[in-house]
Design a protein around this motif. Structure first.
Motif, PDB file in Angstrom:
ATOM      1  N   LEU A  38    -142.574 -69.152  76.556  1.00  8.02           N
ATOM      2  CA  LEU A  38    -140.971 -68.475  76.897  1.00  8.02           C
ATOM      3  C   LEU A  38    -140.586 -68.846  78.040  1.00  8.02           C
ATOM      4  O   LEU A  38    -141.305 -68.753  78.783  1.00  8.02           O
ATOM      5  CB  LEU A  38    -141.072 -67.259  76.479  1.00  8.02           C
ATOM      6  CG  LEU A  38    -141.653 -66.386  75.344  1.00  8.02           C
ATOM      7  CD1 LEU A  38    -141.460 -64.787  75.449  1.00  8.02           C
ATOM      8  CD2 LEU A  38    -141.071 -67.044  73.970  1.00  8.02           C
ATOM      9  N   ASP A  58    -138.965 -56.006  80.075  1.00  5.56           N
ATOM     10  CA  ASP A  58    -137.968 -56.134  79.057  1.00  5.56           C
ATOM     11  C   ASP A  58    -136.789 -57.300  79.511  1.00  5.56           C
ATOM     12  O   ASP A  58    -136.573 -57.305  80.519  1.00  5.56           O
ATOM     13  CB  ASP A  58    -137.251 -54.793  78.970  1.00  5.56           C
ATOM     14  CG  ASP A  58    -136.153 -54.543  77.998  1.00  5.56           C
ATOM     15  OD1 ASP A  58    -136.205 -55.428  77.084  1.00  5.56           O
ATOM     16  OD2 ASP A  58    -135.511 -53.693  78.286  1.00  5.56           O
ATOM     17  N   TYR A  60    -134.891 -61.129  77.958  1.00  2.99           N
ATOM     18  CA  TYR A  60    -134.222 -62.115  76.719  1.00  2.99           C
ATOM     19  C   TYR A  60    -134.992 -63.420  76.787  1.00  2.99           C
ATOM     20  O   TYR A  60    -135.183 -63.930  77.934  1.00  2.99           O
ATOM     21  CB  TYR A  60    -132.831 -62.295  77.152  1.00  2.99           C
ATOM     22  CG  TYR A  60    -131.949 -61.149  76.902  1.00  2.99           C
ATOM     23  CD1 TYR A  60    -131.474 -60.823  75.654  1.00  2.99           C
ATOM     24  CD2 TYR A  60    -131.330 -60.482  78.000  1.00  2.99           C
ATOM     25  CE1 TYR A  60    -130.688 -59.698  75.455  1.00  2.99           C
ATOM     26  CE2 TYR A  60    -130.591 -59.314  77.852  1.00  2.99           C
ATOM     27  CZ  TYR A  60    -130.180 -58.962  76.362  1.00  2.99           C
ATOM     28  OH  TYR A  60    -129.418 -57.912  76.111  1.00  2.99           O
ATOM     29  N   VAL A  61    -135.430 -63.832  75.705  1.00  6.23           N
ATOM     30  CA  VAL A  61    -136.058 -65.274  75.635  1.00  6.23           C
ATOM     31  C   VAL A  61    -134.654 -66.052  75.657  1.00  6.23           C
ATOM     32  O   VAL A  61    -133.573 -65.805  74.932  1.00  6.23           O
ATOM     33  CB  VAL A  61    -136.677 -65.379  74.261  1.00  6.23           C
ATOM     34  CG1 VAL A  61    -136.957 -66.818  74.134  1.00  6.23           C
ATOM     35  CG2 VAL A  61    -137.742 -64.308  74.144  1.00  6.23           C
ATOM     36  N   ALA A  68    -129.402 -66.577  75.801  1.00  7.09           N
ATOM     37  CA  ALA A  68    -130.312 -65.480  75.181  1.00  7.09           C
ATOM     38  C   ALA A  68    -130.285 -65.950  73.707  1.00  7.09           C
ATOM     39  O   ALA A  68    -129.179 -65.541  73.276  1.00  7.09           O
ATOM     40  CB  ALA A  68    -129.601 -64.160  75.947  1.00  7.09           C
ATOM     41  N   THR A  69    -131.393 -65.716  73.305  1.00  4.69           N
ATOM     42  CA  THR A  69    -131.688 -65.986  71.816  1.00  4.69           C
ATOM     43  C   THR A  69    -132.470 -64.743  71.139  1.00  4.69           C
ATOM     44  O   THR A  69    -132.256 -64.436  70.065  1.00  4.69           O
ATOM     45  CB  THR A  69    -132.529 -67.127  71.652  1.00  4.69           C
ATOM     46  OG1 THR A  69    -133.813 -67.052  72.061  1.00  4.69           O
ATOM     47  CG2 THR A  69    -131.755 -68.443  71.805  1.00  4.69           C
ATOM     48  N   GLU A  70    -133.047 -64.085  71.983  1.00  5.51           N
ATOM     49  CA  GLU A  70    -133.590 -62.739  71.287  1.00  5.51           C
ATOM     50  C   GLU A  70    -134.054 -61.892  72.451  1.00  5.51           C
ATOM     51  O   GLU A  70    -134.490 -62.385  73.624  1.00  5.51           O
ATOM     52  CB  GLU A  70    -134.953 -63.403  70.772  1.00  5.51           C
ATOM     53  CG  GLU A  70    -135.817 -62.175  70.327  1.00  5.51           C
ATOM     54  CD  GLU A  70    -137.379 -62.969  69.576  1.00  5.51           C
ATOM     55  OE1 GLU A  70    -137.892 -61.969  69.209  1.00  5.51           O
ATOM     56  OE2 GLU A  70    -137.505 -64.008  69.827  1.00  5.51           O
ATOM     57  N   ARG A  71    -133.996 -60.482  72.304  1.00  3.24           N
ATOM     58  CA  ARG A  71    -134.336 -59.776  73.177  1.00  3.24           C
ATOM     59  C   ARG A  71    -135.824 -59.091  72.888  1.00  3.24           C
ATOM     60  O   ARG A  71    -136.195 -59.040  71.828  1.00  3.24           O
ATOM     61  CB  ARG A  71    -133.492 -58.211  73.423  1.00  3.24           C
ATOM     62  CG  ARG A  71    -133.946 -57.420  74.431  1.00  3.24           C
ATOM     63  CD  ARG A  71    -132.675 -56.223  74.641  1.00  3.24           C
ATOM     64  NE  ARG A  71    -133.241 -55.522  75.777  1.00  3.24           N
ATOM     65  CZ  ARG A  71    -132.378 -54.473  76.009  1.00  3.24           C
ATOM     66  NH1 ARG A  71    -131.290 -54.402  75.790  1.00  3.24           N
ATOM     67  NH2 ARG A  71    -133.105 -53.588  77.163  1.00  3.24           N
ATOM     68  N   ARG A  72    -136.649 -59.110  73.967  1.00  8.87           N
ATOM     69  CA  ARG A  72    -138.162 -58.774  73.683  1.00  8.87           C
ATOM     70  C   ARG A  72    -138.387 -57.863  74.954  1.00  8.87           C
ATOM     71  O   ARG A  72    -138.165 -57.893  76.167  1.00  8.87           O
ATOM     72  CB  ARG A  72    -138.891 -59.895  73.560  1.00  8.87           C
ATOM     73  CG  ARG A  72    -138.534 -60.720  72.463  1.00  8.87           C
ATOM     74  CD  ARG A  72    -139.801 -61.817  72.160  1.00  8.87           C
ATOM     75  NE  ARG A  72    -141.102 -61.511  71.993  1.00  8.87           N
ATOM     76  CZ  ARG A  72    -141.999 -62.273  72.107  1.00  8.87           C
ATOM     77  NH1 ARG A  72    -141.869 -63.585  71.674  1.00  8.87           N
ATOM     78  NH2 ARG A  72    -143.216 -61.879  71.758  1.00  8.87           N
TER      79      ARG A  72
END
Length: 85
Positions: A38, A58, A60-61, A68-72
């Protein structure tokens, strides 16, 4: 900060900071090996105590263009995190 064998800068003693962009690959955790690596923008580092040298982060990808495509929330070895060139 110390140099890695692949020439990328590693995160050693300093914690990642909000807004920092990191490469998260196999050195950070086996779950991010190969195509699962990532590019990750940090929101915060969880302050809870965990295994020595490991962090909950915490963020964002990021996609190929930096969006930003996804929060993880990810669990990684601090010494395995890399700052992109």
């Amino acid at each position: 900060m110390s140099g890695a064998e692949d020439g990328r800068r590693t995160i050693s003693d300093a914690l990642p900071r909000a807004g920092e962009v990191l490469h998260v690959g196999a050195a950070a955790s086996v779950q991010f090996a190969g195509a699962r690596a990532l590019t990750f923008r940090v929101i915060r580092v969880d302050p809870r105590v965990t295994y020595d040298g490991w962090l909950w982060i915490d963020g964002y990808v990021l996609g190929p263009t930096g969006e930003a495509t996804e929060r993880r929330v990810i669990f990684v070895k601090r010494d395995g995190l890399r700052r992109p060139h």
